[in-house]
Design an enzyme around this catalytic site. Structure first.
Site, PDB file in Angstrom:
ATOM      1  N   THR A  13      32.141  39.374  -5.245  1.00  0.00           N
ATOM      2  CA  THR A  13      31.968  39.988  -3.979  1.00  0.00           C
ATOM      3  C   THR A  13      32.593  39.525  -2.711  1.00  0.00           C
ATOM      4  O   THR A  13      32.866  40.200  -1.961  1.00  0.00           O
ATOM      5  CB  THR A  13      30.370  40.351  -3.779  1.00  0.00           C
ATOM      6  OG1 THR A  13      29.755  41.035  -5.047  1.00  0.00           O
ATOM      7  CG2 THR A  13      30.033  41.127  -2.556  1.00  0.00           C
ATOM      8  N   THR A  85      28.203  36.203  -7.320  1.00  0.00           N
ATOM      9  CA  THR A  85      26.965  35.658  -7.291  1.00  0.00           C
ATOM     10  C   THR A  85      26.247  35.776  -8.672  1.00  0.00           C
ATOM     11  O   THR A  85      25.103  35.134  -8.995  1.00  0.00           O
ATOM     12  CB  THR A  85      25.899  36.078  -6.189  1.00  0.00           C
ATOM     13  OG1 THR A  85      25.747  37.539  -6.337  1.00  0.00           O
ATOM     14  CG2 THR A  85      26.620  35.612  -4.764  1.00  0.00           C
ATOM     15  N   ASP A  86      26.661  36.882  -9.585  1.00  0.00           N
ATOM     16  CA  ASP A  86      25.601  37.023 -10.668  1.00  0.00           C
ATOM     17  C   ASP A  86      25.395  36.157 -11.531  1.00  0.00           C
ATOM     18  O   ASP A  86      24.743  35.651 -12.086  1.00  0.00           O
ATOM     19  CB  ASP A  86      26.186  38.269 -11.336  1.00  0.00           C
ATOM     20  CG  ASP A  86      25.760  39.656 -10.593  1.00  0.00           C
ATOM     21  OD1 ASP A  86      24.989  39.649  -9.632  1.00  0.00           O
ATOM     22  OD2 ASP A  86      26.456  40.737 -10.947  1.00  0.00           O
TER      23      ASP A  86
END
Length: 320
Positions: A13, A85-86
């Site tokens: 992201t 971030t996942d």
């Protein structure tokens, strides 16, 4: 004194943009490459090592990061990695378990893409650079910097789907915080075993336990088809009887079976001696991991197996 920092962009992201409908996607031109670094005495070397969404990250990408830092990291005073971030916490943990140069290695990301209102990417990136260039960060292991907090890779986890304060360390709290003018550490990272691997490979599924769990999906698993298994057990480390029986059968067939709690706080340990209780499971060869969530326990087992740990050595490392 000039601080030479290596930046490795991986995508996520922080490197994405939102269209007019609010849909977020990767951009061929990484916006992070156009960020003006207004930090005195910083010399930044940037490499777009790959540009993939966080869910596309595999152990192969983690291994590539490890090899790149091992190859050229000694030329720099610190490393910053931008990441989706996942799976950020998994990449951070993997690198924290590798034998890398003793320089600050900092991973950061963003919860809002570069052109969204309140985008946090640039701020997190600049914060990560400050931490990577700070001599206090040496010897702390791989660090995760998000939202003014500094977390240890071993313990940090993503706790919210969209909130910018999503990264937390449930049991211990952060190692430190980022202030306007200073970096403050109030905890230290524990020492740990680190590995030099030549490859990373293997299949280790994660199974989550639940009330009324039978042998269902566990009965489909064959020790000859997988390299290990991680079970998210109930409470302090307990399982329904049928599930426990299936797992102990796999363990007796020689399959490494690793147990964590499905609770995000606290530590799994053998306490209860009833059928399927932790004491029963431990007596039947199931290994308890302390203070790791299931995704990191999976990596710990995968790394151990690729390091050729077996028998008692494997058990001591997994349970240590």
């Amino acid at each position: 004194m000039v601080k030479n920092i290596l930046v490795l962009h991986t995508g996520g992201t922080i490197s994405m943009t939102a269209d007019e409908m609010g849909n977020v996607n990767s951009s061929a031109d990484n916006p992070m490459n156009h960020v003006a670094v207004e930090l005195d005495d910083y010399n930044i070397t940037t490499i777009d090592i790959f540009n993939v969404p966080s869910p596309h990250i595999t152990e192969k990408h983690m291994f590539e990061l490890y090899r790149k830092i091992k190859e050229i990291g000694d030329r720099f005073d610190g490393v910053v990695i931008t990441h989706g971030t996942d799976t950020l916490e998994e990449t951070a943990y993997f690198l924290d378990t590798m034998n890398l140069p003793n320089i600050p290695i900092v991973i950061t990301g963003a919860m809002r893409s570069s052109n969204e209102l309140g985008s946090d990417g640039i701020y997190n990136y600049l914060s990560a650079l400050r931490v990577a260039g700070n001599p206090k960060s040496v010897g702390k292991g791989v660090l995760v910097v998000m939202n003014d907090d500094i977390h240890a890779a071993k313990y940090v986890t993503k706790t919210h789907t969209t909130n910018v304060s999503t990264f937390q360390t449930p049991t211990h709290g952060p190692l430190g915080i980022i202030m306007k003018n200073e970096i403050l550490f109030f905890q230290i990272a524990e020492t740990r075993v680190r590995f030099d691997l030549n490859a990373i490979d293997g299949t280790i599924p994660i199974i989550k336990s639940y009330a009324g769990m039978g042998n269902g999906i566990l009965s489909l698993l064959r020790a000859s088809h997988i390299d290990g298994i991680v079970i998210e057990a109930l409470g302090a480390g307990n399982l329904p009887p049928e599930a426990a029986e299936s797992l102990t059968t796999l363990a007796k067939e020689g399959l490494p079976v690793v147990l964590v709690s499905r609770c995000f706080n606290g530590i799994a340990e053998p306490v209860y001696a009833y059928r399927g209780g932790g004491v029963d499971l431990a007596n039947n060869g199931i290994m308890f991991v302390k203070e790791l969530n299931s995704q990191k326990a999976r990596l710990k087992l995968l790394i151990a197996l690729n390091a050729q740990l077996k028998g008692q050595a494997l058990k001591e490392y997994i349970e240590g």
